[in-house]
Design a protein around this motif. Structure first.
Motif, PDB file in Angstrom:
ATOM      1  N   PRO A 229       0.822  -1.212   0.000  1.00 52.16           N
ATOM      2  CA  PRO A 229       0.000   0.000   0.000  1.00 52.16           C
ATOM      3  C   PRO A 229       0.862   1.271   0.000  1.00 52.16           C
ATOM      4  N   ARG A 230       0.339   2.300  -0.679  1.00 54.27           N
ATOM      5  CA  ARG A 230       1.155   3.481  -0.920  1.00 54.27           C
ATOM      6  C   ARG A 230       1.714   4.125   0.347  1.00 54.27           C
ATOM      7  N   SER A 231       0.880   4.220   1.384  1.00 54.82           N
ATOM      8  CA  SER A 231       1.342   4.911   2.587  1.00 54.82           C
ATOM      9  C   SER A 231       2.484   4.133   3.242  1.00 54.82           C
ATOM     10  N   GLU A 232       2.315   2.819   3.316  1.00 55.65           N
ATOM     11  CA  GLU A 232       3.358   1.995   3.909  1.00 55.65           C
ATOM     12  C   GLU A 232       4.614   2.065   3.044  1.00 55.65           C
ATOM     13  N   CYS A 233       4.399   2.061   1.734  1.00 55.13           N
ATOM     14  CA  CYS A 233       5.498   2.096   0.785  1.00 55.13           C
ATOM     15  C   CYS A 233       6.367   3.330   1.010  1.00 55.13           C
ATOM     16  N   SER A 234       5.721   4.515   1.040  1.00 57.89           N
ATOM     17  CA  SER A 234       6.517   5.737   1.151  1.00 57.89           C
ATOM     18  C   SER A 234       7.223   5.797   2.498  1.00 57.89           C
ATOM     19  N   GLU A 235       6.581   5.241   3.524  1.00 55.99           N
ATOM     20  CA  GLU A 235       7.215   5.224   4.844  1.00 55.99           C
ATOM     21  C   GLU A 235       8.463   4.337   4.838  1.00 55.99           C
ATOM     22  N   ARG A 236       8.336   3.169   4.223  1.00 54.12           N
ATOM     23  CA  ARG A 236       9.476   2.257   4.191  1.00 54.12           C
ATOM     24  C   ARG A 236      10.615   2.809   3.331  1.00 54.12           C
ATOM     25  N   VAL A 237      10.250   3.468   2.221  1.00 51.40           N
ATOM     26  CA  VAL A 237      11.269   4.067   1.359  1.00 51.40           C
ATOM     27  C   VAL A 237      12.050   5.121   2.141  1.00 51.40           C
ATOM     28  N   ARG A 238      11.293   5.966   2.859  1.00 46.52           N
ATOM     29  CA  ARG A 238      11.925   7.042   3.600  1.00 46.52           C
ATOM     30  C   ARG A 238      12.854   6.478   4.670  1.00 46.52           C
ATOM     31  N   ALA A 239      12.345   5.484   5.385  1.00 45.66           N
ATOM     32  CA  ALA A 239      13.134   4.903   6.476  1.00 45.66           C
ATOM     33  C   ALA A 239      14.398   4.227   5.938  1.00 45.66           C
ATOM     34  N   THR A 240      14.258   3.520   4.821  1.00 47.95           N
ATOM     35  CA  THR A 240      15.423   2.795   4.292  1.00 47.95           C
ATOM     36  C   THR A 240      16.469   3.757   3.762  1.00 47.95           C
TER      37      THR A 240
END
Lengths: 268, 347, 293
Positions: free
Chosen positions: B106-117
């Motif tokens: 899901p997009r929200s989880e995706c952007s969060e994981r991208v940012r964190a990584t």
């Protein structure tokens, strides 16, 4: 790096003037206010450009050329992209033969191609049709589309695709999201070069065109065969202007040297 | 406890065998390096694990399941390529997000994981940069983030640091090690750089000509090379001929005028292998003459011509005077610092 | 990469699948028509009976024995050879001069010289027709005012005119080919020769020329084969009487309607050109194998 001496620069100047002279003279004569062939001395006139509108054959031929060029280069690209990808990345038996076959229209004189197509289309009953003309142009411009696409596909780092696959991309996603965007400049330039080739072709098309399907170069050629007057110079000047515009766009977009490198060498 | 298992894997291209009889088990969270010169088959092995090549023979299993039947796209491995292989038409964030998109995260989880990584690899704030506007080190980090964000079961690194300059490479080694430790991701590194393999790995697989020469911890492979190849490839080493005399009691190992009690097992002509930094200048031992003396900052390098051939000696620069060129010296070492092989190469 | 992925059956299948559309197009619309054209050259033709699908050597016999064809082919290849010579003698130095210009001028003049390649051949030849234009043509006026000639020279409807216009049309190919060869030459090499005491003439003769010769020769092959099969320029400048192979074939097909004879001329042209191109390519590659790498 040493620089050019005065002798070299004089040679260069004469060379460039001679290269440009025939093109310039056509463009200048096109602006003559007179009713006969002459260089405009006192004033420039657009009367011969306006006169084009009164010759529907030229206008019609222009649209035929434009449609034929756009369509045949598009079809050629659609055939060329998968073929180029296959040739660029798989080493399979028969690959070299296949590549040679696909590039062969560069080596075969266009007069021979024109004759072969005329013979073939007449035999299967589509002589003089736009469809026949289209298929013939697709074959003739195909090598140009193939070469630039091939260059782009060969120059591409394969591990980029492997990376996409390792991240879970399927075949179609891989092509749409990664491969195509990366080879797109080559594909578009191939399309543009193919378009120009189709738009300019006379030798082959003159065998296939009938009054309804005459392209602009054919119409101009037939017109010149009868007589040369300022009208055909204004048509030529318009064609030159269109080509120049396309050239400049191409140069901005991709770099003309790379495009022309793809045009060189019909021998191999 | 085997997490990833390669069982007698072999790869042939036509008549040429590129990898042969490759067996290895990797534990969960372990960091294993494939080390060897170019053409030794290490990258081919990596590509078989990744699925870009099919093994000719043998099995590859992940948590007991056959991996070779799984499409490369479905294996869920993270790969960092030598050229980084970033998508040049996508920003750093889009590059990292690609694998998540493929997994329909899901997009929200995706952007969060991208940012964190990206933050984890030290690239917070670089989300909208395109790869061509990044330095080599930054591109490398994006490639690492892209491979890690999908939480791969195994991380495969194909010469990831070889395009960086020496200083940056060292920094990245430390960082890579920390990240790998923190995440506990099972990692396989392919490299030809012995220092890189030594400083990063839990275990090293030394390869030569498609075969495994030795598997061991960095220390084991360095201190106890299993073959002439391993000892030559891992740092400088001295090999010279010696004999074991079993007629004396106890048996004697004799190299020129140096001798020591022979260990059990071998007899007759043997090859002595000894690291240059383990050789000292003494009053007794192998007679030698110093040919050249090179100052290298923190140490001295001596090339000596001994009774048993050329020998290299490295001495720490501790401020003490060192022998000069042309000087006659005696070379000595502790028996436990050398390794012995039957003459002819095999261990 | 230490190992290039080898091809297994799956890859070969994918490759053939991807090339299949283009392959079908080429077999259907190129190979078959060419084969039909070769067949056509063996068919019979009569003013009133049209084409008869029989197998006879009549057309080939006519092409081989009638001196008209010999003269026409001789003219075709003479024009092509002269055109090739002119482009080589003028194009190679120009490429060299171009290569020594500084960045911006270099790309500007490259565009000026190579750009015409993409401009309609009809338009370019029309320009020469205007420049030649009978006795009052600009070229004659210029030459006379320079005192180079006393009376106007005929350019229209002469081989001289065809060769000049054709050389102009083909020049970009030669410049491009030599230019490509020059790109492979290390610019420092001339300085090296200079430091060894070579004069400018020696440098060109001993250092530059040998290195760009493969470019000149491959350019020559391109120019020759395109000139020998050129249609528009000979047709417009040469008019109806001065025939070359391509214009003759055109006449046979669209005016006389003797297709089999036209096909024989075209097939002969194709075979002659393929032999010349393949033969000289092989010669050059053997001679310059080192330089070509």
């Amino acid at each position: 790096m040493r620089t050019n001496g005065p002798l070299a620069l004089i040679f260069h100047t004469i060379f460039v003037v001679v290269m440009l002279a025939p093109i310039l003279v056509v463009c200048l004569v096109a602006f003559t206010p007179e009713g006969y062939l002459s260089l405009p001395t006192t004033s420039f006139s657009l009367r011969w450009f306006r006169a084009i509108a009164n010759y529907p054959e030229f206008v019609h031929a222009f649209w035929v050329s434009l449609g034929l060029g756009a369509l045949s280069s598009l079809v050629a690209v659609l055939f060329a992209v998968p073929a180029a990808l296959a040739i660029a990345r798989y080493s399979f038996r028969g690959r070299d033969t296949l590549a040679a076959l696909f590039l062969s229209p560069l080596m075969i004189p266009h007069v021979v191609l024109g004759i072969a197509f005329l013979r073939f289309f007449t035999a299967i009953g589509i002589g003089g049709s736009f469809a026949g003309l289209l298929v013939a142009h697709v074959v003739v411009v195909f090598p140009f589309a193939l070469r630039l696409t091939l260059a782009a596909a060969t120059g591409m780092d394969r591990s980029i695709e492997m990376a996409a696959v390792s991240l879970g991309a399927g075949d179609w996603t891989l092509f749409r999201r990664v491969t195509l965007p990366l080879i797109l400049p080559g594909v578009i330039s191939g399309w543009a070069l193919a378009f120009i080739q189709s738009f300019d072709d006379l030798t082959m098309t003159v065998f296939l065109a009938t009054p309804g399907t005459e392209t602009l170069p054919v119409r101009m050629f037939l017109y010149i065969q009868d007589n040369i007057d300022p009208l055909v110079t204004s048509v030529s000047a318009s064609v030159i202007a269109i080509t120049m515009t396309a050239l400049i766009l191409l140069d901005r977009f991709y770099g003309l040297d790379r495009v022309l490198a793809g045009k060189n060498d019909p021998g191999r | 406890m085997s997490f990833l298992e390669l069982d007698r894997v072999a790869k042939q291209f036509g008549a040429q065998t590129v990898v042969d009889d490759f067996s290895l088990t990797v534990g969960k969270g372990e960091f294993v390096s494939f080390l060897g010169p170019s053409g030794c088959g290490k990258t081919t092995t990596l590509q078989m694990i990744a699925g870009f090549l099919d093994p000719t023979r043998g099995a590859i299993r992940l948590e007991g399941h056959d991996l070779t039947v799984v499409q490369p796209a479905k294996r869920g491995l993270g790969i960092v390529f030598q050229s980084y292989a970033l998508f040049p038409h996508m920003t750093a964030a889009e590059n990292v997000a690609f694998g998540l998109e493929m997994r329909r995260v899901p997009r929200s989880e995706c952007s969060e994981r991208v940012r964190a990584t990206l933050a984890m690899v030290g690239l917070a704030g670089y989300e909208e940069r395109y790869p061509r506007r990044m330095s080599g080190g930054q591109q490398q980090r994006v490639a690492l983030a892209r491979a890690l964000v999908i939480r791969p079961s195994v991380l495969l690194l194909d010469e990831p640091l070889s395009n960086l300059d020496a200083k940056l490479r060292e920094e990245m080694q430390i960082e890579l090690r920390q990240i790998q430790r923190n995440l506990g991701t099972t990692t396989i590194l392919v490299t030809h750089d012995q220092n890189e393999a030594m400083s990063l790995s839990d275990r090293i697989v030394v390869m030569s000509q498609g075969r495994i020469e030795q598997i061991g911890t960095p220390q084991e492979t360095y201190e106890r090379p299993a073959s002439a190849f391993v000892s030559q490839f891992l740092g400088k080493t001295n090999d010279f001929a010696a004999t074991i005399d079993r007629t004396a009691t106890p048996g004697q190992l004799i190299a020129g005028s140096w001798s020591a009690p022979a260990p059990a097992g071998l007899a007759g002509p043997v090859t002595v292998s000894i690291r240059p930094e383990r050789i000292g200048f003494g009053d007794a031992g192998l007679a030698a003459k110093i040919v050249t003396r090179i100052f290298q900052g923190n140490h001295w390098l001596f090339q000596c011509e001994s009774e048993c051939g050329a020998v290299i000696v490295i001495r720490q620069n501790d401020g003490q005077p060192q022998p000069a060129e042309g000087e006659a010296v005696r070379l000595a070492w502790r028996p436990e610092d050398m390794s012995l092989r039957r003459a002819g190469g095999a261990a | 990469m230490s190992a290039a992925p080898a091809t297994d059956g799956r890859d070969a299948r994918t490759a053939w699948l991807l090339t299949a559309p283009a392959l079908m197009l080429f077999v259907g619309v190129l190979v078959i028509p060419l084969a039909m054209t070769v067949m056509l050259s063996f068919h019979d033709w009569g003013q009133y009976k049209g084409i008869e699908p029989v197998f006879i050597l009549k057309n080939w016999h006519e092409v081989a024995t009638d001196p008209y064809f010999a003269e026409m082919f001789w003219r075709t290849f003479r024009i092509a050879l002269l055109t090739t010579l002119i482009t080589a003698v003028l194009g190679a130095p120009e490429a060299y001069i171009l290569n020594r210009m500084s960045g911006r001028w270099k790309s500007f003049f490259l565009l000026v010289i190579l750009g015409p390649l993409l401009i309609s051949v009809v338009a370019r030849t029309l320009g020469w027709a205007l420049l030649f234009g009978g006795n009052n043509g600009l070229v004659n006026k210029l030459l006379m005012s320079l005192g180079l000639i006393g009376s106007p020279l005929p350019f229209m409807f002469t081989e001289t005119g065809i060769v000049i216009a054709l050389a102009h049309v083909m020049m970009p190919f030669m410049v491009l080919s030599v230019w490509a060869a020059l790109q492979r030459v290390d610019p420092q090499i001339e300085n090296a020769a200079l430091s060894l005491g070579a004069g400018p003439f020696t440098i060109i003769r001993r250092i530059v020329l040998p290195q760009i010769m493969p470019g000149v020769l491959s350019g020559a092959i391109i120019v020759f084969s395109l000139s020998a099969s050129a249609f528009a320029t000979p047709a417009i400048i040469g008019g109806r009487r001065l025939k070359v192979a391509a214009t003759l074939a055109y006449d046979e097909f669209l005016n006389t309607l003797n297709w089999p004879l036209g096909a024989a001329v075209a097939v002969l042209l194709l075979v002659a050109l393929v032999l010349i191109v393949v033969g000289s390519n092989a010669l050059i590659e053997r001679r310059y194998a080192e330089v070509f790498r």
